[in-house]
Each structure stands twice: as structure tokens, then as C-alpha cells.
Design a protein around this motif. Structure first.
Motif, PDB file in Angstrom:
ATOM      1  N   SER A   2      14.717  46.470  68.698  1.00  0.00           N
ATOM      2  CA  SER A   2      15.975  46.184  68.002  1.00  0.00           C
ATOM      3  C   SER A   2      15.713  45.613  66.614  1.00  0.00           C
ATOM      4  O   SER A   2      16.362  46.001  65.642  1.00  0.00           O
ATOM      5  CB  SER A   2      16.827  45.205  68.807  1.00  0.00           C
ATOM      6  N   GLY A   3      14.767  44.701  66.516  1.00  0.00           N
ATOM      7  CA  GLY A   3      14.444  44.099  65.222  1.00  0.00           C
ATOM      8  C   GLY A   3      13.900  45.106  64.229  1.00  0.00           C
ATOM      9  O   GLY A   3      14.290  45.117  63.056  1.00  0.00           O
ATOM     10  N   ILE A   4      13.005  45.965  64.697  1.00  0.00           N
ATOM     11  CA  ILE A   4      12.444  46.991  63.813  1.00  0.00           C
ATOM     12  C   ILE A   4      13.543  47.956  63.368  1.00  0.00           C
ATOM     13  O   ILE A   4      13.571  48.381  62.204  1.00  0.00           O
ATOM     14  CB  ILE A   4      11.288  47.744  64.505  1.00  0.00           C
ATOM     15  N   SER A   5      14.456  48.283  64.265  1.00  0.00           N
ATOM     16  CA  SER A   5      15.553  49.184  63.904  1.00  0.00           C
ATOM     17  C   SER A   5      16.443  48.575  62.830  1.00  0.00           C
ATOM     18  O   SER A   5      16.845  49.264  61.885  1.00  0.00           O
ATOM     19  CB  SER A   5      16.372  49.523  65.150  1.00  0.00           C
ATOM     20  N   VAL A   6      16.742  47.297  62.957  1.00  0.00           N
ATOM     21  CA  VAL A   6      17.567  46.622  61.938  1.00  0.00           C
ATOM     22  C   VAL A   6      16.842  46.622  60.596  1.00  0.00           C
ATOM     23  O   VAL A   6      17.424  46.942  59.559  1.00  0.00           O
ATOM     24  CB  VAL A   6      17.909  45.182  62.388  1.00  0.00           C
ATOM     25  N   VAL A   7      15.562  46.281  60.619  1.00  0.00           N
ATOM     26  CA  VAL A   7      14.790  46.213  59.374  1.00  0.00           C
ATOM     27  C   VAL A   7      14.661  47.600  58.739  1.00  0.00           C
ATOM     28  O   VAL A   7      14.803  47.738  57.517  1.00  0.00           O
ATOM     29  CB  VAL A   7      13.403  45.581  59.639  1.00  0.00           C
ATOM     30  N   LEU A   8      14.404  48.626  59.543  1.00  0.00           N
ATOM     31  CA  LEU A   8      14.288  49.988  58.995  1.00  0.00           C
ATOM     32  C   LEU A   8      15.590  50.440  58.350  1.00  0.00           C
ATOM     33  O   LEU A   8      15.569  51.076  57.290  1.00  0.00           O
ATOM     34  CB  LEU A   8      13.892  50.971  60.091  1.00  0.00           C
ATOM     35  N   SER A   9      16.712  50.110  58.965  1.00  0.00           N
ATOM     36  CA  SER A   9      17.998  50.498  58.373  1.00  0.00           C
ATOM     37  C   SER A   9      18.215  49.805  57.036  1.00  0.00           C
ATOM     38  O   SER A   9      18.678  50.415  56.077  1.00  0.00           O
ATOM     39  CB  SER A   9      19.145  50.156  59.320  1.00  0.00           C
ATOM     40  N   LEU A  10      17.892  48.523  56.976  1.00  0.00           N
ATOM     41  CA  LEU A  10      18.091  47.779  55.731  1.00  0.00           C
ATOM     42  C   LEU A  10      17.117  48.224  54.642  1.00  0.00           C
ATOM     43  O   LEU A  10      17.490  48.320  53.468  1.00  0.00           O
ATOM     44  CB  LEU A  10      17.958  46.277  55.993  1.00  0.00           C
TER      45      LEU A  10
ATOM     46  N   MET B  79      12.369  57.600  57.435  1.00  0.00           N
ATOM     47  CA  MET B  79      12.669  56.301  58.036  1.00  0.00           C
ATOM     48  C   MET B  79      13.881  56.382  58.962  1.00  0.00           C
ATOM     49  O   MET B  79      13.910  55.730  60.009  1.00  0.00           O
ATOM     50  CB  MET B  79      12.893  55.250  56.951  1.00  0.00           C
ATOM     51  N   VAL B  80      14.854  57.187  58.599  1.00  0.00           N
ATOM     52  CA  VAL B  80      16.028  57.351  59.454  1.00  0.00           C
ATOM     53  C   VAL B  80      15.633  58.045  60.754  1.00  0.00           C
ATOM     54  O   VAL B  80      16.079  57.661  61.842  1.00  0.00           O
ATOM     55  CB  VAL B  80      17.154  58.102  58.711  1.00  0.00           C
ATOM     56  N   TRP B  81      14.766  59.061  60.674  1.00  0.00           N
ATOM     57  CA  TRP B  81      14.313  59.741  61.891  1.00  0.00           C
ATOM     58  C   TRP B  81      13.519  58.798  62.785  1.00  0.00           C
ATOM     59  O   TRP B  81      13.682  58.816  64.018  1.00  0.00           O
ATOM     60  CB  TRP B  81      13.471  60.971  61.549  1.00  0.00           C
ATOM     61  N   ILE B  82      12.658  57.979  62.204  1.00  0.00           N
ATOM     62  CA  ILE B  82      11.909  57.000  62.992  1.00  0.00           C
ATOM     63  C   ILE B  82      12.866  56.013  63.655  1.00  0.00           C
ATOM     64  O   ILE B  82      12.696  55.644  64.824  1.00  0.00           O
ATOM     65  CB  ILE B  82      10.878  56.269  62.109  1.00  0.00           C
ATOM     66  N   ASN B  83      13.892  55.614  62.927  1.00  0.00           N
ATOM     67  CA  ASN B  83      14.879  54.691  63.459  1.00  0.00           C
ATOM     68  C   ASN B  83      15.646  55.315  64.632  1.00  0.00           C
ATOM     69  O   ASN B  83      15.926  54.648  65.625  1.00  0.00           O
ATOM     70  CB  ASN B  83      15.842  54.275  62.350  1.00  0.00           C
TER      71      ASN B  83
END
Length: 148
Positions: free
Chosen positions: A57-65, A80-84
Motif C-alpha cells: 500500500s505504501g509503495i502504491s501511494v508513493v508511486l502514484s505521487l 510507473m502506472v503499470w507497476i502500480n
């Protein structure tokens, strides 16, 4: 170019995924019967005791930002969006496995899926909307290069 529509979708995706830290994944119909099973109930109830879910969850938030501010490199932003998206799907899989193990171990416990279980689904849709906006920008830039 923070005013682009995909930046709004990415910001919403980050906010929705940050909601994983506040909302429960599973809501029990009754309280835990004794102190011995209280820890098991808390591990399924929310992600606060599940370290892999916290990390995903934390990595997903950081990747989006971070993806919001990578507007100059659209190919990296799309990556980055695909990784997310893959991280969100992995988080969903991990949560379903944990709930399935819990249901198999304690079949008599009644409850229901709660808001936190649906937040990764919503995040995936928001990320797909952002990806659509990024592809439109990429297509526009390529068409402008063709005219030169």
C-alpha cells in the motif's frame, strides 16, 4: 503540467490507496470470543498488522505521487502506472489469500468484507483512467511531431 487530467486520476489513486491505512478490510459480526484469538482477528480486520500489505500500500501511494511529477518523461510515467497496477493486484491477491486462510481456520466466524477490501479495486480503475490520459498525451505529442 500538474493540471492534466491524469494527474488528477493519479492523485485520487494515491488518496484512495492511503485509505487502506484507515479502513478495515473485514468487519466481524461479533467481538472476539477470547483473548487467545484477539490477535488473529486483528490481523484480518485491517492491514496494520500485515507488513506485506503495509509495504504494498505504501509503495502504491508513493508511486502514484511520484508519477504525477514525472510529466516530462511520459514513457517512465506509463511504466510507473503499470507497476502500480500490478502492485494493487498483488495486494488484492494477498488480502484474499489471508481472508481465505482465516475463513478455513475459523469457519464459524461471521462477518463481511469492509471498505478496505474494495479500495485496491477502485485504485486500479483510477490508474487505468490515468493510463488512458497518458496515452492520449503521447498520441498528441506524436501527431504534433509528425506535422513538423
Amino acid at each position: 503540467m500538474i493540471q492534466r487530467i491524469q494527474s488528477i486520476w493519479l492523485l485520487l489513486a494515491a488518496l484512495v490507496m492511503a485509505g487502506m491505512f484507515y479502513f478495515d478490510v473485514y468487519h466481524f459480526a461479533a467481538a472476539a470470543p477470547d483473548d487467545a484469538t484477539q490477535g488473529v482477528y486483528n490481523s484480518v480486520k485491517n492491514i496494520n498488522n500485515n507488513y506485506l500489505a503495509i509495504v504494498l500500500s505504501g509503495i502504491s501511494v508513493v508511486l502514484s505521487l511520484v508519477a504525477i511529477f514525472m510529466f516530462k518523461n511520459r514513457k517512465r510515467q506509463i511504466g510507473m502506472v503499470w507497476i502500480n497496477i500490478l502492485l494493487c493486484i498483488g495486494l488484492l491477491f494477498w488480502l484474499f489469500v489471508g481472508l481465505n486462510n482465516f475463513w478455513n481456520k475459523y469457519p464459524g466466524v461471521e462477518g463481511s468484507l469492509w471498505i478496505g477490501m474494495f479500495l485496491p479495486f477502485i485504485t486500479v480503475f483510477l490508474l487505468l483512467f490515468a493510463l488512458r490520459g497518458l496515452r492520449k498525451d503521447e498520441k498528441l505529442i506524436k501527431s504534433l511531431d509528425r506535422l513538423r
